[in-house]
Design a protein around this motif. Structure first.
Motif, PDB file in Angstrom:
ATOM      1  N   MET A   1       0.634  -1.021  -0.115  1.00 16.07           N
ATOM      2  CA  MET A   1      -0.145  -0.070  -0.035  1.00 16.07           C
ATOM      3  C   MET A   1       0.410   1.558  -0.042  1.00 16.07           C
ATOM      4  N   SER A   2       0.784   2.280  -0.605  1.00 22.48           N
ATOM      5  CA  SER A   2       1.239   3.101  -1.010  1.00 22.48           C
ATOM      6  C   SER A   2       0.303   4.344   0.467  1.00 22.48           C
ATOM      7  N   LEU A   3       1.166   6.074   0.991  1.00 28.17           N
ATOM      8  CA  LEU A   3       0.682   6.380   0.857  1.00 28.17           C
ATOM      9  C   LEU A   3       1.668   8.627   0.359  1.00 28.17           C
ATOM     10  N   TYR A   4       1.041   8.894   0.394  1.00 25.72           N
ATOM     11  CA  TYR A   4       1.216   9.970  -0.096  1.00 25.72           C
ATOM     12  C   TYR A   4       1.503  11.465   1.052  1.00 25.72           C
ATOM     13  N   HIS A   5       2.408  12.350   0.703  1.00 24.78           N
ATOM     14  CA  HIS A   5       2.917  13.375   1.410  1.00 24.78           C
ATOM     15  C   HIS A   5       2.596  15.071   0.236  1.00 24.78           C
ATOM     16  N   TYR A   6       2.329  15.318   0.688  1.00 25.65           N
ATOM     17  CA  TYR A   6       1.673  16.368  -0.348  1.00 25.65           C
ATOM     18  C   TYR A   6       2.882  17.970   0.021  1.00 25.65           C
ATOM     19  N   THR A   7       3.558  18.074  -0.726  1.00 25.65           N
ATOM     20  CA  THR A   7       4.858  19.635  -0.332  1.00 25.65           C
ATOM     21  C   THR A   7       5.310  20.558  -1.558  1.00 25.65           C
ATOM     22  N   ASP A   8       5.623  21.198  -0.500  1.00 31.51           N
ATOM     23  CA  ASP A   8       6.915  22.240  -1.969  1.00 31.51           C
ATOM     24  C   ASP A   8       8.148  21.402  -2.808  1.00 31.51           C
ATOM     25  N   LEU A   9       8.496  22.317  -3.189  1.00 28.86           N
ATOM     26  CA  LEU A   9       9.884  21.374  -3.863  1.00 28.86           C
ATOM     27  C   LEU A   9      10.578  21.837  -3.314  1.00 28.86           C
ATOM     28  N   GLU A  10      11.262  22.497  -2.454  1.00 29.78           N
ATOM     29  CA  GLU A  10      11.854  22.696  -1.290  1.00 29.78           C
ATOM     30  C   GLU A  10      12.368  20.948  -0.575  1.00 29.78           C
ATOM     31  N   ALA A  11      10.492  20.568  -0.150  1.00 30.91           N
ATOM     32  CA  ALA A  11      10.628  19.924   0.930  1.00 30.91           C
ATOM     33  C   ALA A  11      11.019  18.698   0.222  1.00 30.91           C
ATOM     34  N   VAL A  12      10.230  18.239  -1.002  1.00 32.70           N
ATOM     35  CA  VAL A  12      10.895  17.029  -1.596  1.00 32.70           C
ATOM     36  C   VAL A  12      12.644  17.022  -2.061  1.00 32.70           C
ATOM     37  N   TYR A  13      13.095  18.444  -2.412  1.00 32.69           N
ATOM     38  CA  TYR A  13      14.882  18.356  -2.619  1.00 32.69           C
ATOM     39  C   TYR A  13      15.099  18.028  -0.903  1.00 32.69           C
ATOM     40  N   SER A  14      15.098  18.244   0.165  1.00 31.61           N
ATOM     41  CA  SER A  14      15.670  18.321   0.919  1.00 31.61           C
ATOM     42  C   SER A  14      15.716  16.624   1.533  1.00 31.61           C
ATOM     43  N   ILE A  15      14.063  15.558   1.236  1.00 39.52           N
ATOM     44  CA  ILE A  15      14.298  14.882   1.777  1.00 39.52           C
ATOM     45  C   ILE A  15      14.692  13.848   0.369  1.00 39.52           C
ATOM     46  N   LEU A  16      14.784  14.195  -0.619  1.00 42.15           N
ATOM     47  CA  LEU A  16      15.119  12.935  -1.347  1.00 42.15           C
ATOM     48  C   LEU A  16      16.731  13.311  -0.847  1.00 42.15           C
ATOM     49  N   LYS A  17      17.905  14.398  -0.713  1.00 38.86           N
ATOM     50  CA  LYS A  17      19.083  14.580  -0.683  1.00 38.86           C
ATOM     51  C   LYS A  17      19.311  14.341   0.625  1.00 38.86           C
ATOM     52  N   ASN A  18      18.532  14.085   1.407  1.00 39.68           N
ATOM     53  CA  ASN A  18      19.386  14.595   3.099  1.00 39.68           C
ATOM     54  C   ASN A  18      18.453  13.298   3.725  1.00 39.68           C
ATOM     55  N   ASN A  19      17.741  12.261   3.304  1.00 40.73           N
ATOM     56  CA  ASN A  19      17.033  10.781   3.397  1.00 40.73           C
ATOM     57  C   ASN A  19      17.014  11.251   5.535  1.00 40.73           C
ATOM     58  N   LYS A  20      15.918  12.579   5.102  1.00 40.18           N
ATOM     59  CA  LYS A  20      15.442  12.843   6.753  1.00 40.18           C
ATOM     60  C   LYS A  20      13.849  13.597   6.436  1.00 40.18           C
TER      61      LYS A  20
END
Length: 274
Positions: A1-20
């Motif tokens: 099952m999937s869950l989705y976090h709706y957010t802005d571009l800055e947050a996407v970049y941070s999560i993918l770059k820093n794994n946090k």
């Protein structure tokens, strides 16, 4: 099952770059009624808890008063030793109301893997009968635990009492007004003093307020895709995000040894332009 976090571009970049993930202090979320609805149900449950013969009735009323005071204090601003932090997700993919409310991108998480990596992933309740029943049952359990803890500690509070209040705070964070039911929300909920994540409260500016948050590490294995929402320049946004994600994907394949890991980029199919 999937869950989705709706957010802005800055947050996407941070999560993918820093794994946090950044978990925000619940008192500083955009919804001014956060916690209020849940606390109201829990306090009402304290008035008529399900009976429990295992409670210590010498300290029963004192335990109940302590819980009500703690719940009331939870929703106020000011210095708190144990603020509650959360990260919101939805089971709804490509949802117009979510795009309008939260941002132009959605991160798709694998629920099973994410659950294995964080301490508390809880589903929100929206229907009043469900909230009433859970409030009464958990009021019973909390009063029992705290009254027995007080009896054991000569009227003082011990670890069991503090854990009981924290458990109720989780309930308060997941009891939401029925008007938000279409969000179908799940939440990662943690106190700042969680033993797995030592207190590391940070702050970020938003308007005239510094917003407290904590960082929780994850692996990219729990992230399946990024969806570009219905934005004005969707084609350009999709192209740049695809290039960035491809580089992140390659790095993670090498670093983790998981050469089959795949992170895809999608476009929202909703014909709406922000």
């Amino acid at each position: 099952m999937s869950l989705y976090h709706y957010t802005d571009l800055e947050a996407v970049y941070s999560i993918l770059k820093n794994n946090k993930l950044w978990l925000t202090d619940i008192r500083y979320l955009n919804d001014s009624q956060e916690l209020h609805d849940g606390i109201a149900f829990l306090i009402e449950g304290m008035k008529t808890p399900s009976p429990d013969v295992f409670a210590n009735f010498e300290y029963y009323e004192k335990a109940r008063e302590y819980i009500i005071d703690s719940l009331t204090g939870l929703k106020t601003y000011g210095v708190s030793e144990d603020p509650l932090f959360l990260f919101s997700l939805s089971s709804e993919a490509d949802c117009l109301s979510q795009w309008r409310a939260y941002g132009a991108y959605a991160i798709e998480f694998d629920k099973e893997i994410l659950t294995s990596e964080v301490s508390k992933l809880l589903d929100c309740l929206y229907l009043d009968p469900q909230k009433n029943e859970k409030a009464r049952l958990h009021a019973r359990d909390a009063i029992t635990a705290i009254s027995n803890d007080m009896a054991k500690n000569n009227g003082c509070l011990g670890v069991d009492a503090l854990e009981a209040v924290i458990s109720l705070s989780y309930d308060a964070a997941t009891f939401k007004h029925s008007g938000f039911s279409e969000e179908k929300e799940s939440r990662i909920v943690l106190p700042s003093n969680n033993s797995e994540y030592p207190s590391n409260v940070k702050y970020r500016p938003r308007g005239d307020v510094l917003i407290p948050y904590i960082e929780v590490p994850i692996t990219l294995d729990c992230i399946k895709s990024i969806t570009v929402g219905p934005v004005q320049n969707q084609a350009m946004s999709y192209a740049s995000m695809s290039e960035f994600v491809h580089s992140i994907e390659r790095i993670w394949q090498v670093d983790s040894g998981n050469i089959e890991y795949e992170l895809t980029v999608k476009k929202s199919v909703i014909p709406f332009r922000a």
